[in-house]
Each structure stands twice: as C-alpha cells, then as structure tokens.
Design a protein around this motif. Structure first.
Motif, PDB file in Angstrom:
ATOM      1  N   GLY A 391     -76.140 -10.336 -33.101  1.00  0.00           N
ATOM      2  CA  GLY A 391     -77.231 -11.151 -33.628  1.00  0.00           C
ATOM      3  C   GLY A 391     -77.512 -12.410 -32.862  1.00  0.00           C
ATOM      4  N   SER A 392     -76.503 -13.255 -32.629  1.00  0.00           N
ATOM      5  CA  SER A 392     -76.783 -14.515 -31.957  1.00  0.00           C
ATOM      6  C   SER A 392     -77.117 -14.299 -30.495  1.00  0.00           C
ATOM      7  CB  SER A 392     -75.585 -15.463 -32.086  1.00  0.00           C
ATOM      8  OG  SER A 392     -74.412 -14.837 -31.635  1.00  0.00           O
ATOM      9  N   HIS A 393     -76.687 -13.173 -29.898  1.00  0.00           N
ATOM     10  CA  HIS A 393     -77.129 -12.855 -28.554  1.00  0.00           C
ATOM     11  C   HIS A 393     -78.641 -12.662 -28.527  1.00  0.00           C
ATOM     12  CE1 HIS A 393     -72.954 -11.511 -28.866  1.00  0.00           C
ATOM     13  NE2 HIS A 393     -72.845 -11.562 -27.549  1.00  0.00           N
ATOM     14  N   PHE A 668     -69.231 -13.116 -30.277  1.00  0.00           N
ATOM     15  CA  PHE A 668     -68.669 -12.515 -29.078  1.00  0.00           C
ATOM     16  C   PHE A 668     -68.791 -10.998 -29.155  1.00  0.00           C
ATOM     17  CE2 PHE A 668     -65.979 -16.218 -30.279  1.00  0.00           C
ATOM     18  CZ  PHE A 668     -66.650 -17.123 -29.477  1.00  0.00           C
ATOM     19  N   GLY A 669     -69.226 -10.408 -28.061  1.00  0.00           N
ATOM     20  CA  GLY A 669     -69.463  -8.977 -28.037  1.00  0.00           C
ATOM     21  C   GLY A 669     -68.200  -8.179 -27.756  1.00  0.00           C
ATOM     22  N   PHE A 670     -68.295  -6.913 -28.060  1.00  0.00           N
ATOM     23  CA  PHE A 670     -67.196  -5.973 -27.896  1.00  0.00           C
ATOM     24  C   PHE A 670     -66.774  -5.866 -26.432  1.00  0.00           C
ATOM     25  CE2 PHE A 670     -66.007  -1.249 -27.948  1.00  0.00           C
ATOM     26  CZ  PHE A 670     -64.700  -1.500 -28.333  1.00  0.00           C
ATOM     27  N   GLY A 671     -67.754  -6.012 -25.523  1.00  0.00           N
ATOM     28  CA  GLY A 671     -67.468  -5.834 -24.110  1.00  0.00           C
ATOM     29  C   GLY A 671     -67.426  -7.108 -23.311  1.00  0.00           C
ATOM     30  N   GLY A 672     -67.356  -8.275 -23.951  1.00  0.00           N
ATOM     31  CA  GLY A 672     -67.169  -9.516 -23.219  1.00  0.00           C
ATOM     32  C   GLY A 672     -68.372 -10.438 -23.174  1.00  0.00           C
ATOM     33  N   ALA A 675     -72.128 -15.471 -27.003  1.00  0.00           N
ATOM     34  CA  ALA A 675     -73.396 -16.103 -27.363  1.00  0.00           C
ATOM     35  C   ALA A 675     -73.130 -17.235 -28.335  1.00  0.00           C
ATOM     36  CB  ALA A 675     -74.354 -15.094 -27.987  1.00  0.00           C
ATOM     37  N   CYS A 676     -73.987 -18.250 -28.255  1.00  0.00           N
ATOM     38  CA  CYS A 676     -73.869 -19.402 -29.150  1.00  0.00           C
ATOM     39  C   CYS A 676     -75.271 -19.929 -29.449  1.00  0.00           C
ATOM     40  CB  CYS A 676     -73.020 -20.496 -28.510  1.00  0.00           C
ATOM     41  SG  CYS A 676     -72.849 -21.982 -29.523  1.00  0.00           S
ATOM     42  N   SER A 677     -75.532 -20.197 -30.698  1.00  0.00           N
ATOM     43  CA  SER A 677     -76.807 -20.789 -31.121  1.00  0.00           C
ATOM     44  C   SER A 677     -76.516 -21.969 -32.039  1.00  0.00           C
ATOM     45  CB  SER A 677     -77.684 -19.768 -31.850  1.00  0.00           C
ATOM     46  OG  SER A 677     -78.086 -18.736 -30.984  1.00  0.00           O
TER      47      SER A 677
END
Length: 869
Positions: A391-393, A668-672, A675-677
């Motif tokens: 989501g935040s990505h 943080f995603g499963f593959g590295g 993201a930050c908002s």
C-alpha cells in the motif's frame, strides 16, 4: 444585622459599623479622589503570604470585611437590585509621613487600565476599615445632584470601625490623621453575559488557526475520501477508529466453516512436508460471496466466475469515488480523467479448480483486469495499473513528481490517485503441497463451482463457500499461536488478514472546511539491493528511505508524533525495523517520545493491503489527534533495543501534544522494497481540535476571550471619565452590538440602533393598591432620557402593590412574572396580565417611596424604588 445594614444602604447609601473598641494594626483601602499614600494589595489566604502576616491582627479586620459580605448578601438582591458575586483582594493604605516618602506613580499600560476599569464598572459596594491608630475622615459625594446644595456626608471612621457604602451613589475620598492604616475592598456584581445571535463573514481564519506544526510547503495532495473493508464488519473509517483506539480488539478468529473445514487441514504439529497447516487462525471478512453485479452492469453469468478481488475492488473503490463527489450516473454522462492504481501481491483465485470456460474465462481472474474493470465500469479515461507493491509503495508511486507533473499539465481532469489494495489473504492450505489427498482436490473443486456472485446459481438458502490457496506455511512465516505479537516476547511470525482499502487523493489546496481529511506530506520508495537474503529486511536501506521522506517534507524528526510501523510480529523483522527507526529519530533531541504503533496487531498482516491500511490509519491518527494502543504487548521482545530511544510502544491511548500532527507509515516488501509515507493533518473529530465539525460559536467565543483588551482613553484622574471600546458601563439588557473579529484577534464593537419599540410612548402610569388600581402619571426625569418616576405613600397596609402601564392601556402593562418584592426581578411586557403579577413594597404606615421606571432605546426595562426621607 445583615438586614439592618442592607436597609441602611438602601435608605442612605452607607452604613457605619463598630468592629472593636480598641484598634490593632492592620488595614485595607483605596485612596479615592485626590488621595495620596502608600498602598499594598494582600491576600491573606494565599499560600505565598508570609505566616507572620497571616497571624497578625490584620486577620481580625480581614475577617470583618468577609463577615459583612456574608451578612448582607442574602438581602442586597431584593433591596438593591444586584448580587454580591465576588470581592477584590484587600488593599492596605498608609498616608505619607513627609514629602521624602512620596514617589512618582508608575505609568499604567492599556491592559492594566482595561482590567481596572472593568472591575470598577462591576463594583457595587466598597468597605473601608480603619485599623488605627489615627482617625480617618471619609467624605461621600453624591453622584446624582438633585439640588443646588448637595449634602456631602463626612463620616469619622475611628480605629476599630468600618464603613460600607454604595459605589453607584457616591464618590469618595478619605484622609487620615497621622499613621492610620486603612483596609478596603470592593464587592462586585456578576460579570455581564453576552449572547451571539449570528456569525457571518469570512470565518476561514477561525478554523485555520491550529497549534502544532504548520502544513508542509510541499505540493498539496489532500486525502479526500477513504473506503475500508476489514473483518468484524469494519466497513467505514469511524468503525476502524473505534476498533483501533477504543475497543483494543483484534479481528483474528478460527477459520470459519463457511470457507472450509478447518479440522481437515489443521495439525498443530504439521511440518513443511505434511501438506497441512500448523495454524488455524486468520482475519476473515464476512459476506465475500455477496456482490451487486447489476449495479456495475455485470451479468450474473460473468459475476459467477469473477475473482472476488475484482468484486471487492469495485465496491470499495466506488465508496471512495462517491465520497469524493463522483457518482456512476455522472461518469456515464461524462467521463473523467481519474487514475486507478491497484496493489495486488498474489492471485489465489486462479489456483482454484473451477468451471469458467467461455467468453469470461480470460478476464475472470487476470490480475491486470482488476484495475481495468473499474475504469471500464466507471468510464474513467486515465491509465491504470496493477502492481505487487504494498500500500504505501503505491502511495509513493502515485504521488511521485512524474504523476504530479501530469496534474500540472492538465492531463488529469482531477488529480486523483487511487490506492485499492489487495484482497483476501486467507490462511488455507488445502491442495498446494505434494501431500494433498485426491479427495481434498475434489472437494475444493466442488466448492469452487458454487463460488460466484450473489446472483450466481446457488441452492436456495445456501451461502457459497470459497477456498483459497496457501503458499507460505512451508517457509515458516506464520505464527504458530495465530496472532501478530508485534514487539512482544512471544513474536514468532504473522497471521494473515483479509482487507480491501481505498483512498482518493487529489492535487489541490487542502480545504478542511470542504471535508478533506489530511495531506500526503511526502513519500519515498527504495530497495535493499543485494542484502543478507532475498527476503531478509535491511536496516540501512530502511533508514535511507525514512530520511528521504523527512528531507522531502522539510520537517525535523521531533515533529513526528506517531509512526505506524510495519511490525509484522516476527522476532527478526521487528528489531531490525525499530533499530533503523531509532537511528533516524535519535538524530535530533526531542522532549516528548514518538508513539510507535502497528495495525497488524489488530487486523493481522493484510499483505497486499498492509501498506494502505497503515496509511489510512495514519489519516485517522491525524483526524482524532491520538496515538492508538498495540494489542498483545505485555513483555517486550528482548531483541528490541529501546535504550536511549525517544519512542514509546503504547498499550493505551495517547493524546497528541497539539491539534496538528505528522504521522508516518513504514512498509517493507517481501522482496526487499521499502516505502515510507507521511501524513499531515489536524484534529477535526474531538473537542480538543478546531476542525470544521467544531462549533463556530465556541471558536468565536474563544477568539473573543483571547483578544487583547479594548483601548482605554484615560481622561483625567477620575476613572468614571475614562472611555473604553466595546459595551460600556451603561449598556443595558437587550442592547445589540455588531462585533468584528479580524484575523489578528482584535475585536471591534459598534452599538446597533434598533427600530421603534413596541410599548414606547411619552407617558407611563403607576397603578396599584395605593390608588385603587387607577392611573397616576409618572414624571419624566429631565436629566436621564427614558427614566420616569412617581411617589406613593404606604397606607394602612404594610405592603403596597403596583404595576407600570404605558398610555393607560391594560394591554401595555409592564410587570414581573409573579408577585415579588425583588427589585432585580426581570421586567416583562408590555402585555396584558393579571394584577397578581406585580411588585410589592413593604414599609411602615405613612412612609413615602419613589418608584423609578427606566426604558432604554433598545427596549430594556428596569423597575426600582427608594424610600424618601
């Protein structure tokens, strides 16, 4: 004694009392006209007052002042027409011995002058005590001069005596012989009450004045609408807030029978090769089989095979679309430039065996169709895409400079960025592993046949059942205990939760009055690169992502109030995240700790919807001005290093320090991918905030109370000649003022002229028992417009009743609400009334009383009477 003192005050305006035959040291007073001397204000009951002063003979005279007020208070309202609301502190004064004692008084500033004048306008009685050893002469000068040779009472106040007199009838001055210590105080009437009838004009500055960090100077991208659908029936933002902040709940339950038979696939001792699940808990949304296909112009045949994710995206997305002011009917008539971005990290529907052959087979479960279908149904013309980003990505992507540039060039009719995040992360392991039995495969296929829209072919009264695939048990990522024990000692993995969430963003000025929730202050995305492993979190990369957002927003770490962390509940990931966060937040010292929260302890790990769920929670934190508690936190994870970290992991609600706040989300995603908002917003929902939902009346009153004092024009040494802006001393009941409040907080007043009043005439008459209810014309006072008076004599009765009538018309009678001896009783009318609603005057036979009736230009009326000598 109180009655006698009040009677003396009513008759002659003053009364003298002997306290003690022998005076002791002590005193209080104001010096009056042309008075000179040394003064000191003292409060013997204050904790700052020295003990020797409290225990001195001054206490005797202070008690005498307090006692007089207590004695006369029950009697002054009916007799004198006011109430003793409060009293001033005691003032001690001592005459100068010689000229060497004298000094120039300090210059009075406007605030001191305004406070003094406001107090003197409320002063009704003054009490003067002579504590000795010298004698004091008190001279009283009548304010109302009725003849050419007014009587000026000169009272000798010997040591041990006090005098109380009416401030509205006399001016005063006193002189002492030698060292005579005097004590004085004022008894004050109740402060005036004002009623604001109507507030008009530009009031944006009222709601725009907030405490806390100002709105960031970055391009304004407000959150204009939100849609949510979580487990436990949480389908509106306010329900989510109640759950997060008040209920302290989690949505995790045992796998429901409507989905599958949990006992068939659950074994608490299951290993990686068993094909079974070692957990039987998750967060499950109700009614996933229900879908109003006709609203979206989808046939029942097509809806039967549609991926439930597509259905939920359609419904929840439309909630945000409609919340922002767009409807399907409007869009069908005219398409809109609205971009749709969907986050979807997996597709479990395609893993299920089902019969969807035919023209709908290709689009029923394709990930790309998830966003395309919404554009098609709603007639939206801007490009869309489906991403595996959390989501935040997506928030970061949709608010990127490239997207904003499209808005500036007018590519978008409205600058919309949608985040419609993944759907249904159910915890089921039925036929993925090599150990799955053939009969299990058959059962899954049978159940999948019945999965579809509510209009699909189903047996009457039977709810469709949906089974999802599971791919993560074999990697040991799930909690054996079936909860996200975020930051807790027992953290051993995460629990999956189902969620669909959407938010509508628009690049425009933030307008809280128009219903905007908050502002996307900044967002960033980066990647771990080649780290410890493909799926292992990387602390330095997370630090760089957070620092980039702080730099983008233009804020400092101490301005952050809350961070909604990823917080999956793993023993490794949580400490790495907190460690990275700690390094960034500790760069600049702060006074209050930053609040650390994680919604996964409430709703589980929603995977594809995890980031947007955290983002929407940050918006709610801004709206309510509170940090929410973390569930299942009773013993801290020993791998978390909180020493020296200005952060707090809360288990209870925490109110924010100001009305405006910054709240960030880490994902943080499963593959590295990291993201930050960050969201900036103002408390709009509670009484601590100044949002548009708050009462403008209350905000206006607060502004008036905080306004600087009105300008005082000091004319001479007599305070009664001073002038001050705003309602003056002579303002009457029902006087109307126009008030202007400018953005700087300065208040200006103008008295408003009223139209001719009903009942106003040139002749008023007194009628009552003393004249057998005939009419005696009242005489107009030559000096005071609107004041009329008449006299009558007490006959054989000890009481006489009266009313005031305009023009000898019984339908124009002024009267109290009932028979009363109180001068302070509210005057009603002019109207027709009974004789029982009258004022009564009590006195001895033969005494004469002067009745005064006053009618102001605004209609305020007062009635009073005074015994004549």
């Amino acid at each position: 004694m109180g009655a006698e003192l009040t009677e003396r005050l009513s008759d002659q305006g003053y009364a003298v009392v002997v306290i003690a035959r022998r005076a002791e040291s002590g005193g209080v007073s104001s010096l009056g006209d042309e008075g000179k001397g040394k003064t000191l204000s003292v409060d013997l009951d204050s904790s700052d007052t020295a003990d020797f002063l409290r225990e001195s003979p001054l206490k005797t005279f202070e008690d005498a002042i307090e006692t007089v007020g207590t004695l006369i208070r029950p009697f002054v309202e009916p007799e004198l027409g006011f109430d003793i609301y409060s009293r001033t502190s005691t003032m001690m004064s001592l005459p100068f011995v010689d000229e060497s004692d004298m000094f120039s008084p300090p210059q009075i500033d406007n605030e001191e002058a305004a406070n003094f004048l406001s107090m003197m306008w409320r002063s009704k009685l003054m009490i003067l005590v002579n504590a000795g050893p010298g004698a004091t002469t008190l001279t009283l000068t009548p304010k109302a001069i009725t003849d050419s040779d007014p009587i000026k009472p000169q009272l000798n106040i010997n040591p041990g005596m006090l005098c109380v007199f009416c401030m509205d009838r006399y001016k005063f001055s006193h002189q002492s012989e030698g060292k005579a210590l005097s004590l004085s105080a004022f008894f004050l009437d109740a402060p005036r009450e004002y009623v604001i009838d109507n507030i008009t004009g530009d009031l944006t500055f009222l709601t725009g004045t907030v405490s806390g960090p100002p709105q960031p100077k970055t391009d304004s991208i407000p959150v204009v609408a939100m849609g949510e659908r979580y487990a436990f029936g949480v389908d509106e933002p306010w329900k989510a807030w109640v759950a997060y902040a008040k209920a302290g709940w989690d949505t995790i339950t045992r796998h429901p029978q409507q989905r599958w038979d949990c006992d068939t696939y659950y074994d608490p001792d299951a290993d990686q090769t068993s094909g079974l699940s070692y957990t039987c808990h998750g967060g499950f949304s109700d009614g996933i089989e229900l879908f109003d296909c006709k609203f979206f112009d989808i046939s029942p045949a097509e809806a039967r095979g549609m991926d439930p994710t597509q259905r939920q995206v359609l419904e929840v997305s439309y909630i945000s679309l409609q919340g922002a002011g767009w409807t399907k009917k409007m869009l069908q008539a005219k398409p809109a430039q609205i971009g749709v971005f969907v986050g979807l990290d997996k597709n479990e529907w395609n893993s299920l065996p089902k019969d969807i052959a035919g023209g709908f087979a290709a689009s029923s479960g394709a990930n790309a169709i998830t966003s395309n279908r919404f554009n098609y149904c709603m007639n939206l013309k801007v490009g869309n895409f489906v991403s595996s980003l959390f989501g935040s990505h997506l928030t970061a992507v949709a608010t990127s400079p490239a997207f904003q540039d499209l808005n500036r060039r007018g590519e978008f009719e409205i600058g919309w960025h949608w985040h419609i995040l993944g759907r249904y992360n159910s915890c089921v392991a039925s036929f993925v592993s090599s150990g799955s039995a053939p009969e299990r495969r058959i059962r899954v296929a049978e159940l999948a046949k019945r999965a579809g829209g509510h209009s699909a072919e189903c047996e009457r009264g039977q709810r469709p059942r949906i089974v999802w695939t599971e791919k993560l048990y074999s990697q040991g990522m799930h909690s054996h205990l079936g909860r996200c024990f975020t930051y807790n000692f027992s953290a051993d993995g995460y629990t999956r939760g189902e969620a669909t969430a959407s938010t509508a963003l628009k690049m425009k000025p933030f307008e809280r009055e128009q219903g905007d929730y908050g502002v996307v202050a900044g967002s960033q995305v980066n990647q771990d690169g080649r780290s410890a492993s493909l799926t292992a979190p990387n602390g330095p990369a997370q630090e760089r992502c957070l620092q980039a957002v702080i730099k983008e927003v233009g804020m400092k770490p101490p301005e952050m109030d809350t961070t909604e962390c990823h917080g999956t509940g793993t023993s490794l990931g949580d400490p790495i995240e907190i460690g990275a966060y700690k390094k960034v937040m500790s760069m600049v010292p702060r006074h209050e700790p930053v609040v650390i929260t994680s919604s996964k302890s409430n709703i589980g790990h929603c995977e594809g919807s995890a980031g947007v769920s955290g983002f929407l929670k940050c918006v709610l934190l801004c709206l309510y001005g509170e940090g929410t508690p973390n569930c299942h936190l009773n013993c801290l994870n020993p791998h978390l290093d909180m020493s020296g970290f200005p952060g707090i992991l809360t288990t209870e609600n925490v109110t924010f320090r100001a009305e405006a706040s910054f709240n960030g989300v880490l994902s943080f995603g499963f593959g590295g991918t990291n993201a930050c908002s960050t969201v900036w917003g103002v408390n709009q929902m509670t009484s601590r905030g100044v949002g548009t939902n708050k009462d403008l009346y209350s905000l206006f009153i607060r502004k008036m109370q905080d306004a600087p004092p009105q300008e005082v024009t000091i004319v001479g040494e007599d305070w009664e000649d001073w002038e001050m802006g705003g309602p003056d001393k002579d303002a009457r009941f029902n006087d109307v003022f126009e008030v202007e409040l400018d953005p700087d907080g300065v208040v200006s007043y103008w008295k408003k002229d009223k139209e001719a009043l009903r009942g106003s005439c040139s002749a008023y008459f007194l009628t009552g028992t003393f004249n057998d209810w005939r009419y005696d014309e009242m005489e107009a006072d030559p000096n005071v417009p609107g004041l009329y008076f008449s006299t009558f004599r007490i006959a054989a009765n000890v009481e006489e009743e009266f009313q005031v009538v305009a023009g000898q018309d019984p339908k124009m009678t002024f009267h109290p609400s009932s028979r009363t001896p109180q001068k302070s009783a509210a005057v009603r009318g002019p109207e027709e009334t009974k004789r029982e609603n009258c004022w009564c005057v009590r006195g001895a036979k033969g005494e004469r009383y002067r009745v005064e009736f006053y009618r102001s230009e605004t209609g305020a009326a007062t009635v009073s009477w005074l015994k004549e000598p």
